[in-house]
Design a protein around this motif. Structure first.
Motif, PDB file in Angstrom:
ATOM      1  N   GLN A 832      26.025  21.440  54.580  1.00  0.00           N
ATOM      2  CA  GLN A 832      26.044  22.457  56.057  1.00  0.00           C
ATOM      3  C   GLN A 832      28.051  22.797  56.356  1.00  0.00           C
ATOM      4  OE1 GLN A 832      24.621  21.110  59.445  1.00  0.00           O
ATOM      5  NE2 GLN A 832      24.647  22.684  60.587  1.00  0.00           N
ATOM      6  N   PHE A 833      28.400  22.107  56.026  1.00  0.00           N
ATOM      7  CA  PHE A 833      30.021  22.229  56.033  1.00  0.00           C
ATOM      8  C   PHE A 833      30.386  23.372  54.959  1.00  0.00           C
ATOM      9  CE2 PHE A 833      33.719  20.559  53.900  1.00  0.00           C
ATOM     10  CZ  PHE A 833      34.865  21.278  54.485  1.00  0.00           C
ATOM     11  N   TYR A 834      29.647  23.200  53.811  1.00  0.00           N
ATOM     12  CA  TYR A 834      30.527  23.703  52.785  1.00  0.00           C
ATOM     13  C   TYR A 834      30.423  26.117  53.523  1.00  0.00           C
ATOM     14  CZ  TYR A 834      32.322  25.289  48.057  1.00  0.00           C
ATOM     15  OH  TYR A 834      32.913  25.607  47.137  1.00  0.00           O
ATOM     16  N   GLY A 835      28.974  25.265  53.570  1.00  0.00           N
ATOM     17  CA  GLY A 835      27.910  27.345  53.751  1.00  0.00           C
ATOM     18  C   GLY A 835      28.733  27.732  54.652  1.00  0.00           C
ATOM     19  N   GLN A 836      30.213  26.920  55.683  1.00  0.00           N
ATOM     20  CA  GLN A 836      29.939  27.318  56.854  1.00  0.00           C
ATOM     21  C   GLN A 836      31.521  28.405  57.381  1.00  0.00           C
ATOM     22  OE1 GLN A 836      30.127  24.124  59.996  1.00  0.00           O
ATOM     23  NE2 GLN A 836      28.210  24.335  60.437  1.00  0.00           N
ATOM     24  N   GLN A 837      31.703  28.280  56.044  1.00  0.00           N
ATOM     25  CA  GLN A 837      33.066  29.037  55.584  1.00  0.00           C
ATOM     26  C   GLN A 837      32.860  30.572  55.964  1.00  0.00           C
ATOM     27  OE1 GLN A 837      35.189  28.100  51.694  1.00  0.00           O
ATOM     28  NE2 GLN A 837      33.087  26.897  51.255  1.00  0.00           N
ATOM     29  N   GLN A 838      33.289  31.165  56.820  1.00  0.00           N
ATOM     30  CA  GLN A 838      33.386  32.940  56.876  1.00  0.00           C
ATOM     31  C   GLN A 838      34.252  33.696  56.065  1.00  0.00           C
ATOM     32  OE1 GLN A 838      34.985  33.435  60.685  1.00  0.00           O
ATOM     33  NE2 GLN A 838      32.941  32.440  61.572  1.00  0.00           N
ATOM     34  N   VAL A 839      33.597  34.459  55.061  1.00  0.00           N
ATOM     35  CA  VAL A 839      33.693  35.389  54.137  1.00  0.00           C
ATOM     36  C   VAL A 839      33.995  36.312  54.211  1.00  0.00           C
ATOM     37  CG1 VAL A 839      33.237  33.699  52.666  1.00  0.00           C
ATOM     38  CG2 VAL A 839      31.806  34.706  53.069  1.00  0.00           C
ATOM     39  N   THR A 840      34.099  37.152  55.334  1.00  0.00           N
ATOM     40  CA  THR A 840      33.495  38.128  55.456  1.00  0.00           C
ATOM     41  C   THR A 840      35.566  39.094  55.382  1.00  0.00           C
ATOM     42  OG1 THR A 840      31.984  38.098  57.497  1.00  0.00           O
ATOM     43  CG2 THR A 840      33.885  40.208  57.240  1.00  0.00           C
ATOM     44  N   LYS A 841      36.781  38.190  55.422  1.00  0.00           N
ATOM     45  CA  LYS A 841      37.361  38.605  55.051  1.00  0.00           C
ATOM     46  C   LYS A 841      38.250  38.820  54.111  1.00  0.00           C
ATOM     47  CE  LYS A 841      39.535  34.642  55.500  1.00  0.00           C
ATOM     48  NZ  LYS A 841      40.326  33.129  56.845  1.00  0.00           N
ATOM     49  N   LYS A 842      37.413  38.316  52.864  1.00  0.00           N
ATOM     50  CA  LYS A 842      37.697  38.079  51.815  1.00  0.00           C
ATOM     51  C   LYS A 842      37.172  39.269  51.161  1.00  0.00           C
ATOM     52  CE  LYS A 842      37.405  33.601  51.119  1.00  0.00           C
ATOM     53  NZ  LYS A 842      37.001  32.454  50.521  1.00  0.00           N
ATOM     54  N   LEU A 843      36.254  40.315  51.742  1.00  0.00           N
ATOM     55  CA  LEU A 843      35.523  41.486  51.592  1.00  0.00           C
ATOM     56  C   LEU A 843      36.454  42.823  51.178  1.00  0.00           C
ATOM     57  CD1 LEU A 843      32.154  40.971  53.184  1.00  0.00           C
ATOM     58  CD2 LEU A 843      32.458  40.882  50.859  1.00  0.00           C
ATOM     59  N   GLY A 844      37.523  42.303  51.919  1.00  0.00           N
ATOM     60  CA  GLY A 844      38.297  44.187  52.180  1.00  0.00           C
ATOM     61  C   GLY A 844      37.993  45.034  52.860  1.00  0.00           C
ATOM     62  N   ASP A 845      38.603  45.921  52.220  1.00  0.00           N
ATOM     63  CA  ASP A 845      38.161  47.127  52.405  1.00  0.00           C
ATOM     64  C   ASP A 845      37.143  47.896  52.413  1.00  0.00           C
ATOM     65  OD1 ASP A 845      38.493  47.786  50.148  1.00  0.00           O
ATOM     66  OD2 ASP A 845      39.788  49.599  50.770  1.00  0.00           O
ATOM     67  N   LEU A 846      36.199  46.939  52.089  1.00  0.00           N
ATOM     68  CA  LEU A 846      34.410  46.731  52.187  1.00  0.00           C
ATOM     69  C   LEU A 846      34.059  47.355  53.498  1.00  0.00           C
ATOM     70  CD1 LEU A 846      32.086  47.612  49.893  1.00  0.00           C
ATOM     71  CD2 LEU A 846      31.927  45.279  51.033  1.00  0.00           C
ATOM     72  N   ILE A 847      34.034  46.729  54.244  1.00  0.00           N
ATOM     73  CA  ILE A 847      33.517  47.347  55.544  1.00  0.00           C
ATOM     74  C   ILE A 847      34.751  48.441  56.174  1.00  0.00           C
ATOM     75  CG2 ILE A 847      33.596  46.567  57.723  1.00  0.00           C
ATOM     76  CD1 ILE A 847      32.870  43.685  56.937  1.00  0.00           C
ATOM     77  N   VAL A 848      34.199  48.793  56.329  1.00  0.00           N
ATOM     78  CA  VAL A 848      35.416  50.515  56.847  1.00  0.00           C
ATOM     79  C   VAL A 848      35.568  50.112  58.637  1.00  0.00           C
ATOM     80  CG1 VAL A 848      35.139  53.024  57.419  1.00  0.00           C
ATOM     81  CG2 VAL A 848      33.722  52.489  55.720  1.00  0.00           C
ATOM     82  N   PRO A 849      37.362  50.109  58.648  1.00  0.00           N
ATOM     83  CA  PRO A 849      37.245  50.143  59.801  1.00  0.00           C
ATOM     84  C   PRO A 849      36.880  50.641  60.978  1.00  0.00           C
ATOM     85  CG  PRO A 849      39.590  50.675  59.013  1.00  0.00           C
ATOM     86  CD  PRO A 849      37.717  50.233  57.734  1.00  0.00           C
ATOM     87  N   LEU A 850      36.656  50.663  62.150  1.00  0.00           N
ATOM     88  CA  LEU A 850      36.456  51.923  63.142  1.00  0.00           C
ATOM     89  C   LEU A 850      37.637  51.903  64.372  1.00  0.00           C
ATOM     90  CD1 LEU A 850      32.656  50.990  63.952  1.00  0.00           C
ATOM     91  CD2 LEU A 850      33.465  52.620  62.928  1.00  0.00           C
ATOM     92  N   THR A 851      37.794  52.982  64.400  1.00  0.00           N
ATOM     93  CA  THR A 851      38.696  53.306  65.939  1.00  0.00           C
ATOM     94  C   THR A 851      39.112  52.776  66.678  1.00  0.00           C
ATOM     95  OG1 THR A 851      39.614  55.226  64.931  1.00  0.00           O
ATOM     96  CG2 THR A 851      39.706  54.381  67.238  1.00  0.00           C
TER      97      THR A 851
END
Length: 853
Positions: A832-851
């Motif tokens: 459970q600990f190992y799977g709780q790692q947050q990885v969103t930031k590793k997706l880079g610019d795939l997520i379009v930043p909003l103003t």
């Protein structure tokens, strides 16, 4: 004492009482019987009339006629008003809960059907035996569960099932069954519009062969996600207080927690705790877990006749419902015949006015069930429902889970385009733009849910408009045109396609989490090859992204064949990238999920590589993954007999090798030996040889396995003589697992163990503190008391958490065979600990930043 509900005649000599007394007396001397008594129905009724404590203890069974109208004969004066409110609440909920909305399966018309028409009981496994879960629950609910009157091993229940397996619908059916029993004798003119619902529910229960509950429990259903959000706003809100709020909303007057507490002690309850998996934030989940335990303490304090049923997904679940009070029932996948029956009934109900279409769907459904690859897509009610929706439009269905969702999306899109008109033209011309916006929204929502799991996953209409304009700008459309066009596309997407549905004021989101995960998977698996594989590797360890990862893997296998080997290589890479990963084996768990999804089924060479990686799970303590590995591999052997040439030697080495592999290998062999397969005889021979050759201490461990994982082929080990099986023969383990010592040194020990575990560095040249000496420090307390202090948190960025987790993993390896339950508990927490790692930031610019963030 002889008791009967039959009224017995008291006429002297010729009456039933004297006749029975004479018969008993003729046997009394031979039996050494000194005295006896006979209670007939009239005698029992007099006791119920005269003794309030008996009436109240068994009120759910004995109150005649219109239950809620006659409680003034049964309950103290001050409780009667609450009982009337509870009856009105049950009547309102009966009416409000009569629908199943097919938009949960993606119906574009937001179609709804009556639960009384399509509600169904579903199969599960409880303590190794097959059950129908609603029938099983009603049977358990017919027992008295007051602590002072409780008998046997009756316990609360937790239904554990994956996405789309029907957990919430089952709780809806169970609650309606109890509402129907509670209101069965109320005159129709007192029920209003609920009268027809009541009759329909009772008819459906009879059609399903479900018994009407004999104990007329008052049902109350709690959505744990809603409760988690309420607790986040008000940390002092008890579960009883939240229930009081729910009841008050249905009535025209206030009902307080003190009223509910009195009602809890006076009348039998059915408490449904639905959707623990939806409470994603660790802080909120911890608060909800604490409040549930506090409620159970209150129930025990008032001697409540309480029956609780909880639901959760298995992913991320760590026994938050106390295992000593809740029996876990695992919903099993539908068999082909069960899936066809459900699909046929659903189609008949939906198309009762068009029998030709119903017959056509039935024929196509039968054809799909004959092919393995499509039959595997009909294992949950959600999948069957989507399948029937697809078969209305096309003759054949896809052969993978990813393809199923892809076909569904294309089907509803094509349906809207075919309607004609300006909106249809807009959808046709901008199909790629709308696809991209759906993918971006899904990715954004899923990322937000990981970063802020205590909030709803929604986007505002303004954000949706901004995302659409960003997309159009990227396609070279100017500001003024993109602003006008974005408004049109947003309207078309939310009003016609309705995958994005209005959920809150000026906010939209995906009604179905699986569709959100599918769209996010589309985004992840689209782009340059090296970037796609980088994303897949970053997401692989995360429990939050697990289903999305599998769907993205399905897209790669379907549309990017040249990336298949690279994807499978990731499974090996993430299992060797750190010492902790080598022990937890996240790649092996993913490999097993891929096999269960049939992701690689069409590429047999690659599939064998995936099987090899999944088999590494044999080296772990027996757990649910061991069972899943066995049940997943078994049908694969029938389709590809050559797999046996790889699997069986691995199992043979396992049972004659290390400690954990011996136990896990025996479980898998038992699965193969108990079912018809190409390797059934070989598996039986391996188990026979194992029984003859295994040492006594390991045979003791197999005794434990035979009891924990009941397979007929393991029963020979259960009969084996055992000298050391008793857990309390191990002093340390006995104190850990059984006896929470009231010792003032306990808190000191917890702090000492946690401190030493954080300081220990296995890579240090001077050795530091050895793991075995750390084990000795556990002797003062139970392991479940230690886990909150010992399990690392994913928020720790210093690297200390990783090292701390490794120390715990090494400690789990040090436990003996007979202690494997403790090892599995430690490892479950680490996974459970190992799977709780947050990885969103590793997706880079795939997520379009909003103003504006």
């Amino acid at each position: 004492m002889f008791t009967t509900n039959v009224w017995i005649s008291s006429v002297p000599e010729s009456g039933g009482i004297d006749a029975a007394n004479a018969l008993i007396e003729s046997f009394a001397d031979a039996l050494g019987l000194q005295d006896w008594a006979i209670w007939g129905g009239d005698q029992i009724c007099r006791y119920l009339d005269n003794f309030a404590e008996i009436r109240q203890a068994f009120g759910g069974f004995t109150t005649p006629g219109d239950v809620l109208e006659r409680l003034h004969h049964l309950l103290p004066e001050e409780i009667v008003e609450v009982s009337v409110a509870a009856g009105r609440h049950a009547c309102s909920e009966l009416f409000a809960s009569q629908w199943i909305r097919l938009n949960q399966a993606g119906s574009p018309e937001n179609e709804k059907l009556k639960l009384s028409e399509i509600g169904a009981d579903l199969p599960g496994v409880a303590a190794g035996r097959d059950v129908l879960v609603v029938r099983d629950a009603i049977s358990r609910g017919d027992s008295i569960m007051r602590p002072t009157a409780r008998r046997g091993d009756t316990s609360h229940l937790v239904w554990v099932g994956g996405p789309g397996q029907g957990k919430s619908t089952l709780t809806q059916l169970l609650a309606q069954a109890y509402r129907a029993a509670l209101l069965a004798d109320r005159p129709a003119h007192r029920l209003g519009p609920s009268a027809s619902v009541l009759a329909a529910v009772r008819d459906r229960l009879r059609e399903l062969g479900l018994p009407e509950p004999r104990s007329r429990r008052w049902p109350i259903a709690v959505n744990l996600n809603d409760y988690g959000e309420a607790v986040s706003r008000d940390r002092e809100l008890s579960l009883l207080g939240f229930i009081a709020q729910q009841v008050s909303k249905r009535l025209d007057h206030y009902v307080g927690p003190h009223h509910m507490r009195s009602w809890l002690g006076s009348w039998p309850w059915l408490l449904i705790l639905d959707g623990l998996d939806e409470v994603a934030a660790p802080s909120a989940r911890e608060a909800v877990e604490q409040r549930i335990n506090e409620f159970l303490i209150t129930a025990a304090d008032v001697d409540a006749d309480l029956f609780a049923v909880g639901t959760t997904r298995p992913q991320g679940y760590n026994d938050e419902f106390p295992v000593d009070q809740f029996e876990h029932v695992t919903l099993r996948p539908l068999e082909v015949a069960e899936a066809i029956d459900y699909g046929l009934h659903l189609s008949e109900v939906r198309h009762r006015d068009d029998p030709d279409l119903a017959e056509q769907v039935a024929s196509r459904l039968g054809q799909a069930a004959q092919e393995h690859f499509t039959a595997r897509l009909m294992r949950t009610p959600l999948q069957v429902t989507i399948m029937t929706l697809l078969l209305e439009r096309q003759a054949r269905v896809p052969d993978s889970r990813y393809s199923l969702f892809e076909s569904y999306y294309h089907t509803i899109y094509t349906r809207e385009v075919s309607k004609g008109g300006p909106t249809a033209s807009l959808l046709e011309q901008h199909r790629n733009d709308i696809n991209a916006v759906h993918q971006q929204v899904a990715l954004l929502l899923h990322s937000r849910a990981e970063q802020h799991p205590d909030r709803d996953s929604l986007v505002s209409l303004a954000e949706l408009d901004a995302l659409t304009r960003i997309r159009l700008h990227g396609e070279g459309i100017g500001d003024e045109e993109s602003q006008r066009l974005a408004a049109q596309l947003v309207a078309a997407a939310t009003r016609r396609l309705v995958l994005l549905a209005p959920i809150a004021q000026d906010h939209v989101g995906f009604d179905v989490r699986s569709l959100q995960e599918f769209m996010a998977a589309q985004a992840i698996a689209t782009g340059p090859d090296d970037e796609v594989l980088r994303r897949m590797k970053a997401l692989a360890p995360s429990a939050h992204w697990r289903n999305t990862w599998l769907l993205a893997g399905g897209r790669i296998f379907r549309h990017s064949e040249h990336l298949r080997l690279g994807l499978v290589a990731i499974l090996d890479e993430i299992d060797t990238e750190s010492p902790l990963a080598m022990i937890i084996a996240p790649g092996s768990r993913l490999a097993l999920d891929m096999l269960d999804d049939d992701t690689s089924a069409r590429a047999r060479g690659i599939q064998r590589t995936v099987v090899k990686r999944a088999l590494a799970l044999i080296n772990q303590p027996p757990n649910q993954y061991t069972e899943k590995l066995a049940t997943t591999l078994h049908p694969m052997l029938a389709r590809d007999p050559e797999l046996g040439e790889m699997i069986m030697p691995t199992l043979r080495r396992a049972v004659h090798g290390g400690d954990w592999s011996l136990l896990a290998g025996a479980i898998i062999l038992a699965e193969f030996a108990d079912k018809v397969s190409p390797v059934q005889t070989v598996a039986r021979n391996y188990l026979r040889d194992l029984f003859r050759a295994v040492e006594d201490d390991k045979k003791d461990a197999l005794v434990h396995v035979a009891r924990q994982f009941p397979h007929p082929s393991l029963r020979r080990f259960e009969k084996a003589p055992s000298a050391t099986y008793r857990l309390d023969s191990h002093a340390a383990l006995g104190r850990l697992l059984k006896t929470p010592l009231e010792d003032p040194r306990c808190e000191i020990a917890r702090q000492d163990v946690a401190a030493r575990m954080r300081q220990y560095d296995p890579s240090s040249q001077d050795g530091g503190v050895d793991v075995r000496s750390l084990w000795s420090a556990f002797e003062l307390t139970r392991i479940d008391h230690l886990l909150p202090d010992l399990v690392p948190t994913a928020a720790n960025e210093s690297g200390e958490a990783e090292r701390f987790g490794l120390n715990l993993a090494l400690l789990s390896n040090e436990l003996t065979l007979v202690e494997f339950n403790a090892a599995d508990q430690l490892r479950a927490s680490l996974v459970q600990f190992y799977g709780q790692q947050q990885v969103t930031k590793k997706l880079g610019d795939l997520i379009v930043p909003l103003t504006g963030g």
